[in-house]
Design a protein around this motif. Structure first.
Motif, PDB file in Angstrom:
ATOM      1  N   GLY A   1       0.773  -1.282  -0.088  1.00 46.41           N
ATOM      2  CA  GLY A   1      -0.009   0.238  -0.042  1.00 46.41           C
ATOM      3  C   GLY A   1       0.948   1.309   0.006  1.00 46.41           C
ATOM      4  O   GLY A   1       0.215   2.548   0.460  1.00 46.41           O
ATOM      5  N   LEU A   2       2.126   1.114  -0.398  1.00 43.87           N
ATOM      6  CA  LEU A   2       2.923   2.142  -0.381  1.00 43.87           C
ATOM      7  C   LEU A   2       3.425   2.866  -1.782  1.00 43.87           C
ATOM      8  O   LEU A   2       4.361   3.871  -1.873  1.00 43.87           O
ATOM      9  N   GLY A   3       2.494   2.481  -2.938  1.00 48.54           N
ATOM     10  CA  GLY A   3       2.744   2.856  -4.222  1.00 48.54           C
ATOM     11  C   GLY A   3       3.094   4.377  -4.191  1.00 48.54           C
ATOM     12  O   GLY A   3       3.962   4.838  -4.907  1.00 48.54           O
ATOM     13  N   GLU A   4       2.035   5.076  -3.931  1.00 44.51           N
ATOM     14  CA  GLU A   4       1.910   6.560  -3.970  1.00 44.51           C
ATOM     15  C   GLU A   4       3.084   7.229  -3.329  1.00 44.51           C
ATOM     16  O   GLU A   4       3.756   8.143  -3.748  1.00 44.51           O
ATOM     17  N   LEU A   5       3.245   6.672  -1.998  1.00 43.99           N
ATOM     18  CA  LEU A   5       4.401   7.311  -1.211  1.00 43.99           C
ATOM     19  C   LEU A   5       5.663   7.134  -1.848  1.00 43.99           C
ATOM     20  O   LEU A   5       6.509   8.057  -1.727  1.00 43.99           O
ATOM     21  N   ALA A   6       5.719   5.851  -2.209  1.00 43.70           N
ATOM     22  CA  ALA A   6       7.263   5.752  -2.747  1.00 43.70           C
ATOM     23  C   ALA A   6       7.436   6.509  -4.016  1.00 43.70           C
ATOM     24  O   ALA A   6       8.608   7.087  -4.224  1.00 43.70           O
ATOM     25  N   ALA A   7       6.321   6.707  -4.989  1.00 41.61           N
ATOM     26  CA  ALA A   7       6.528   7.473  -6.129  1.00 41.61           C
ATOM     27  C   ALA A   7       6.905   8.939  -5.782  1.00 41.61           C
ATOM     28  O   ALA A   7       7.716   9.529  -6.388  1.00 41.61           O
ATOM     29  N   THR A   8       6.238   9.448  -4.589  1.00 41.53           N
ATOM     30  CA  THR A   8       6.494  10.862  -4.558  1.00 41.53           C
ATOM     31  C   THR A   8       7.902  11.129  -3.736  1.00 41.53           C
ATOM     32  O   THR A   8       8.551  12.080  -4.270  1.00 41.53           O
ATOM     33  N   ALA A   9       8.462  10.050  -2.879  1.00 37.37           N
ATOM     34  CA  ALA A   9       9.535  10.111  -2.248  1.00 37.37           C
ATOM     35  C   ALA A   9      10.670  10.141  -3.173  1.00 37.37           C
ATOM     36  O   ALA A   9      11.788  10.675  -2.930  1.00 37.37           O
TER      37      ALA A   9
ATOM     38  N   ARG B   1      10.518  10.681  -6.348  1.00 33.36           N
ATOM     39  CA  ARG B   1      10.431  11.760  -7.316  1.00 33.36           C
ATOM     40  C   ARG B   1      10.072  10.945  -8.733  1.00 33.36           C
ATOM     41  O   ARG B   1      10.767  11.279  -9.987  1.00 33.36           O
ATOM     42  N   GLY B   2       9.153   9.925  -8.571  1.00 32.16           N
ATOM     43  CA  GLY B   2       8.749   9.218  -9.623  1.00 32.16           C
ATOM     44  C   GLY B   2       9.928   8.255 -10.171  1.00 32.16           C
ATOM     45  O   GLY B   2       9.350   7.394 -11.096  1.00 32.16           O
ATOM     46  N   LYS B   3      10.849   7.979  -9.526  1.00 31.05           N
ATOM     47  CA  LYS B   3      11.568   6.609  -9.918  1.00 31.05           C
ATOM     48  C   LYS B   3      10.986   5.205  -9.459  1.00 31.05           C
ATOM     49  O   LYS B   3      11.510   4.666 -10.254  1.00 31.05           O
ATOM     50  N   LEU B   4      10.369   5.207  -8.581  1.00 30.05           N
ATOM     51  CA  LEU B   4       9.667   4.047  -8.104  1.00 30.05           C
ATOM     52  C   LEU B   4       8.418   4.289  -7.892  1.00 30.05           C
ATOM     53  O   LEU B   4       7.602   5.388  -7.797  1.00 30.05           O
ATOM     54  N   GLY B   5       7.560   3.083  -8.191  1.00 25.47           N
ATOM     55  CA  GLY B   5       6.083   3.217  -8.084  1.00 25.47           C
ATOM     56  C   GLY B   5       5.561   1.734  -7.461  1.00 25.47           C
ATOM     57  O   GLY B   5       6.108   0.817  -7.059  1.00 25.47           O
ATOM     58  N   ALA B   6       4.383   1.642  -7.621  1.00 27.58           N
ATOM     59  CA  ALA B   6       3.453   0.535  -6.926  1.00 27.58           C
ATOM     60  C   ALA B   6       4.167  -0.912  -7.409  1.00 27.58           C
ATOM     61  O   ALA B   6       3.922  -1.775  -6.985  1.00 27.58           O
ATOM     62  N   ASP B   7       4.441  -0.833  -8.840  1.00 25.77           N
ATOM     63  CA  ASP B   7       5.059  -2.337  -9.336  1.00 25.77           C
ATOM     64  C   ASP B   7       6.292  -2.608  -9.105  1.00 25.77           C
ATOM     65  O   ASP B   7       6.606  -3.551  -9.582  1.00 25.77           O
ATOM     66  N   ASP B   8       7.065  -1.613  -8.503  1.00 25.85           N
ATOM     67  CA  ASP B   8       8.437  -1.752  -8.259  1.00 25.85           C
ATOM     68  C   ASP B   8       8.717  -2.963  -7.020  1.00 25.85           C
ATOM     69  O   ASP B   8       7.852  -2.610  -6.246  1.00 25.85           O
ATOM     70  N   HIS B   9       9.564  -3.696  -7.078  1.00 25.24           N
ATOM     71  CA  HIS B   9       9.855  -4.579  -5.740  1.00 25.24           C
ATOM     72  C   HIS B   9      10.774  -3.955  -4.900  1.00 25.24           C
ATOM     73  O   HIS B   9      11.537  -3.189  -5.317  1.00 25.24           O
ATOM     74  N   CYS B  10      10.459  -4.026  -3.528  1.00 21.59           N
ATOM     75  CA  CYS B  10      11.022  -3.341  -2.478  1.00 21.59           C
ATOM     76  C   CYS B  10      11.665  -4.552  -1.519  1.00 21.59           C
ATOM     77  O   CYS B  10      11.360  -5.640  -1.687  1.00 21.59           O
ATOM     78  N   HIS B  11      12.825  -4.127  -0.940  1.00 22.25           N
ATOM     79  CA  HIS B  11      13.348  -5.021   0.198  1.00 22.25           C
ATOM     80  C   HIS B  11      12.474  -4.980   1.339  1.00 22.25           C
ATOM     81  O   HIS B  11      13.150  -4.088   2.204  1.00 22.25           O
ATOM     82  N   HIS B  12      11.631  -5.826   1.592  1.00 23.87           N
ATOM     83  CA  HIS B  12      10.800  -5.666   2.675  1.00 23.87           C
ATOM     84  C   HIS B  12      11.337  -6.181   3.870  1.00 23.87           C
ATOM     85  O   HIS B  12      11.330  -7.374   4.064  1.00 23.87           O
ATOM     86  N   ASP B  13      12.143  -5.244   4.664  1.00 24.62           N
ATOM     87  CA  ASP B  13      13.075  -5.888   5.758  1.00 24.62           C
ATOM     88  C   ASP B  13      13.465  -4.565   6.616  1.00 24.62           C
ATOM     89  O   ASP B  13      14.088  -3.509   5.913  1.00 24.62           O
ATOM     90  N   PRO B  14      13.059  -4.311   7.877  1.00 29.26           N
ATOM     91  CA  PRO B  14      12.486  -5.203   8.678  1.00 29.26           C
ATOM     92  C   PRO B  14      11.411  -5.633   8.192  1.00 29.26           C
ATOM     93  O   PRO B  14      10.358  -4.601   7.603  1.00 29.26           O
ATOM     94  N   MET B  15      10.694  -6.822   8.509  1.00 35.95           N
ATOM     95  CA  MET B  15       9.436  -7.213   8.045  1.00 35.95           C
ATOM     96  C   MET B  15       8.444  -7.340   9.504  1.00 35.95           C
ATOM     97  O   MET B  15       8.760  -8.265  10.206  1.00 35.95           O
ATOM     98  N   PHE B  16       7.903  -6.427   9.679  1.00 36.89           N
ATOM     99  CA  PHE B  16       6.750  -6.510  10.858  1.00 36.89           C
ATOM    100  C   PHE B  16       5.412  -7.319  10.602  1.00 36.89           C
ATOM    101  O   PHE B  16       4.796  -6.884   9.605  1.00 36.89           O
ATOM    102  N   ARG B  17       5.130  -8.182  11.454  1.00 32.67           N
ATOM    103  CA  ARG B  17       3.825  -9.021  11.113  1.00 32.67           C
ATOM    104  C   ARG B  17       2.917  -8.863  12.153  1.00 32.67           C
ATOM    105  O   ARG B  17       3.314  -8.365  13.121  1.00 32.67           O
ATOM    106  N   ALA B  18       1.928  -9.183  11.484  1.00 30.94           N
ATOM    107  CA  ALA B  18       0.445  -8.998  12.276  1.00 30.94           C
ATOM    108  C   ALA B  18       0.335  -9.538  13.623  1.00 30.94           C
ATOM    109  O   ALA B  18      -0.401  -9.241  14.668  1.00 30.94           O
TER     110      ALA B  18
END
Length: 244
Positions: A45-53, A55-72
């Motif tokens: 759920g971070l696509g728009e925030l990643a795009a803003t931060a 400056r458009g180089k990353l977006g919803a479809d880009d893979h991220c290094h999800h680490d640390p991973m906080f679980r429910a």
């Protein structure tokens, strides 16, 4: 006992900008994937925030290094490797030690960049991905942790234990002094020269309880032994993180 100040998330080099504070909550943006990832910014759920931060180089479809991973379930998985993991090993980091994750953020009202603590994890298990059995590695890979999906280095380790992200950007969790710059911190009274790895230079320990943190590096370790003052401070930080 050791407290590890662990730098994570977006910055000017990794991602291209600071993580945001949205509605009073710090949102840590994971750095872009280095090649092993099952998670996109959109998945989190971070696509728009990643795009803003970025400056458009990353977006919803880009893979991220999800680490640390906080679980429910209230647990956290954090992977480390290469020189940073060697440093943690040399400092004797292990069971019962606490990671305080911090990163670069931008103030919601003023846009001022600063460092702040955004989460914690108490180490209850260390998993060497080189030596662990296949079933444990498969379990971690099923959860989508990037270090379990592919070896990043020969000393890949995942730390696991109770952990949580902060739901509010409270003042006590801010490391940077009010006027900045981000690397100039208010340090707790118990933290003195010689007590934090990578920070031995005398000119980093300034008057007025300030510390000029190093520009790069990931894991800064403070060995607090049995001292009560840093334990009380740590308990206060965890209380701030877990407050809703």
């Amino acid at each position: 006992m050791k407290i590890i100040f662990s730098r994570k998330g977006f910055d000017s080099a990794a991602g291209g900008g600071a993580s945001p504070i949205v509605g009073g909550q710090p949102i840590s943006l994971p750095i872009p994937s280095g090649g092993f990832s099952a998670t996109t910014y959109g998945d989190l759920g971070l696509g728009e925030l990643a795009a803003t931060a970025s400056r458009g180089k990353l977006g919803a479809d880009d893979h991220c290094h999800h680490d640390p991973m906080f679980r429910a379930d209230g647990n956290c998985l954090f992977g480390q490797c290469s020189a940073a993991q060697t440093h943690l090993e040399n400092q004797g980091v292990g069971l019962g030690d606490v990671f305080l994750f911090f990163g670069l953020y931008r103030e919601e009202a003023t846009g001022e960049p600063h460092h702040r603590i955004f989460g914690f994890m108490e180490v209850a298990e260390t998993v060497s991905l080189t030596d662990c059995d296949d079933s444990r590695k498969a379990e971690l890979a099923e959860l989508g942790h990037p270090h379990a999906l592919g070896m990043h280095a020969r000393n890949d380790v995942i730390y696991a234990g109770p952990g949580q992200m902060a739901e509010r950007a409270s003042t006590p969790l801010r490391l940077t002094v009010p006027e900045g710059p981000p690397s100039l911190w208010n340090r707790p009274s118990w933290l003195k020269r010689g007590g934090l790895s990578y920070h031995d230079r005398a000119d980093r320990w300034m008057r007025g309880g300030r510390l000029r943190s190093v520009a790069r590096g990931q894991e800064f370790v403070a060995d607090i032994g049995r001292r009560q003052e840093p334990r009380d401070w740590l308990a206060g930080m965890i209380a701030e993180i877990t407050a809703s």
